[in-house]
Design a protein around this motif. Structure first.
Motif, PDB file in Angstrom:
ATOM      1  N   ASP A 182      47.566  28.447  25.834  1.00 20.35           N
ATOM      2  CA  ASP A 182      48.377  28.256  27.062  1.00 20.35           C
ATOM      3  C   ASP A 182      48.693  29.551  27.846  1.00 20.35           C
ATOM      4  O   ASP A 182      48.934  29.552  29.022  1.00 20.35           O
ATOM      5  N   ASN A 183      48.471  30.687  27.283  1.00 24.83           N
ATOM      6  CA  ASN A 183      48.864  31.848  27.935  1.00 24.83           C
ATOM      7  C   ASN A 183      47.629  32.683  28.300  1.00 24.83           C
ATOM      8  O   ASN A 183      47.669  33.639  28.602  1.00 24.83           O
ATOM      9  N   ASP A 184      46.488  31.940  28.792  1.00 27.36           N
ATOM     10  CA  ASP A 184      45.394  32.513  29.373  1.00 27.36           C
ATOM     11  C   ASP A 184      45.772  33.306  30.499  1.00 27.36           C
ATOM     12  O   ASP A 184      45.156  34.297  30.653  1.00 27.36           O
ATOM     13  N   GLU A 185      46.369  32.814  31.483  1.00 27.16           N
ATOM     14  CA  GLU A 185      46.626  33.642  32.652  1.00 27.16           C
ATOM     15  C   GLU A 185      47.512  34.928  32.483  1.00 27.16           C
ATOM     16  O   GLU A 185      47.310  35.803  32.994  1.00 27.16           O
ATOM     17  N   ARG A 215      40.084  23.422  35.839  1.00 26.30           N
ATOM     18  CA  ARG A 215      41.310  24.113  36.381  1.00 26.30           C
ATOM     19  C   ARG A 215      41.414  25.757  35.703  1.00 26.30           C
ATOM     20  O   ARG A 215      41.558  26.570  36.822  1.00 26.30           O
ATOM     21  N   LYS A 216      41.178  25.806  34.409  1.00 28.66           N
ATOM     22  CA  LYS A 216      41.194  27.245  34.016  1.00 28.66           C
ATOM     23  C   LYS A 216      40.082  28.049  34.707  1.00 28.66           C
ATOM     24  O   LYS A 216      40.218  29.438  35.097  1.00 28.66           O
ATOM     25  N   ILE A 217      38.913  27.508  34.688  1.00 29.59           N
ATOM     26  CA  ILE A 217      37.883  28.346  35.361  1.00 29.59           C
ATOM     27  C   ILE A 217      37.937  28.452  36.599  1.00 29.59           C
ATOM     28  O   ILE A 217      37.480  29.601  37.385  1.00 29.59           O
ATOM     29  N   ARG A 218      38.442  27.563  37.463  1.00 29.88           N
ATOM     30  CA  ARG A 218      38.380  27.785  38.873  1.00 29.88           C
ATOM     31  C   ARG A 218      39.604  29.137  39.115  1.00 29.88           C
ATOM     32  O   ARG A 218      39.333  29.788  40.028  1.00 29.88           O
ATOM     33  N   TRP A 219      40.632  29.158  38.278  1.00 22.09           N
ATOM     34  CA  TRP A 219      41.340  30.020  38.344  1.00 22.09           C
ATOM     35  C   TRP A 219      40.734  31.527  37.829  1.00 22.09           C
ATOM     36  O   TRP A 219      40.933  32.701  38.626  1.00 22.09           O
TER      37      TRP A 219
END
Ligand SMILES: [Mg+2]
Length: 297
Positions: A182-185, A215-219
């Motif tokens: 959950d804390n990737d960002e 969602r993760k990869i687009r970020w």
């Protein structure tokens, strides 16, 4: 013990031992390697790695091989050592210069034992290269100038520790950051606070559905990330194919690809595969994996 310390401890052994050896001598050892930082991925967390090392001495030459058991595949160092030792008498009677048949027979007897296979494979090829007096890239006809830049991996941790790890990795031009939680960002933010180097990320199957992965990869596309490794569980090939059609960053298979026979079914879902000695063994086979091309229509 560190890997370098273990190897330095061997330095005086091979020449002296080799001069006296009449018959091949094969020794397998389990070594606990102390880690500088706790190593955490989506799969596990540890302060040491227990790897197996195999020393194969004959004709005054010692080939050394290492196998790193992978928890993901149900391996541990004890079983890997046991598996490698089970072949000592067989390997001692065969000719390693004929390494194609020699390794095929060893691998046939070690189904699923990737670390033991890697230790046998690397020690054999180390011995063969020394026997011929040439480095392995020359034996395989490869050009080292064309070798791609590899990455230095940063495990999951608290932001301040991630920043410390990035500072310690200053000499490495490209970093691979472990993500998948959950804390990737927060993790990528900590890395970017220290460096603008090219980044690759490895989710280790951590994103469990295709919408989350998208969602993760687009970020990550906005953060200078150039490759995403194993975004979803290995068996989610169709979902990964769906994902690949919606992102710009190349996707790389790791857990989904254990051997060259896995590659064709992954060709539409991934752009690349991560080829490791620890899971596919066989230095020679690795060059085949690296040269695999999809058939053209
Ligand atoms: Mg990986």
């Amino acid at each position: 013990m560190t890997r370098r310390g273990w190897l330095h401890g061997l330095a005086a052994v091979p020449a002296a031992l080799g001069a006296q050896v009449q018959r091949p001598r094969i020794v397998v050892e389990e070594v606990a390697l102390r880690l500088r930082h706790t190593w955490t991925t989506t799969m596990s967390s540890s302060d040491e790695r227990r790897n197996v090392f195999l020393r194969h001495t004959r004709d005054g030459i010692t080939g050394i091989g290492e196998g790193a058991p992978i928890v993901r595949y149900g391996e541990n160092a004890y079983q890997a050592k046991d598996a490698a030792e089970s072949l000592i008498s067989t390997l001692g009677h065969e000719n390693p210069l004929a390494y194609v048949d020699y390794l095929r027979e060893a691998f046939r007897r070690l189904t699923g034992q990737y670390a033991a296979r890697a230790a046998i494979d690397i020690s054999t090829m180390d011995w063969v290269g020394q026997k011929h007096g040439i480095p392995l890239y020359r034996l395989f006809g490869l050009d080292p100038a064309k070798a791609p830049i590899t990455t230095f991996s940063i495990g999951i941790d608290k932001p301040e520790v991630v920043r410390q790890k990035v500072r310690e990795a200053e000499v490495f031009p490209v970093l691979k950051i472990k993500v998948g939680l959950d804390n990737d960002e927060e993790t990528i933010g900590a890395v970017r606070a220290e460096t603008d180097k090219p980044l690759r990320v490895d989710a280790n199957e951590g994103w469990k559905d295709k919408e989350t992965a998208l969602r993760k990869i687009r970020w990550l596309e906005s953060q200078g990330v150039e490759i995403v490794e194993q975004p979803m569980p290995a068996e989610m090939i169709e979902e990964t194919r769906w994902l690949r059609g919606r992102v710009n960053i190349p996707l790389m298979a790791d857990e989904a690809c254990r051997s060259i026979t896995d590659i064709p079914k992954l060709a539409e879902a991934y752009d690349a595969v991560n080829v490791k000695l620890s899971k596919s063994a066989a230095c020679a086979k690795r060059t085949k994996c690296c040269n695999w091309r999809a058939p053209t229509a």
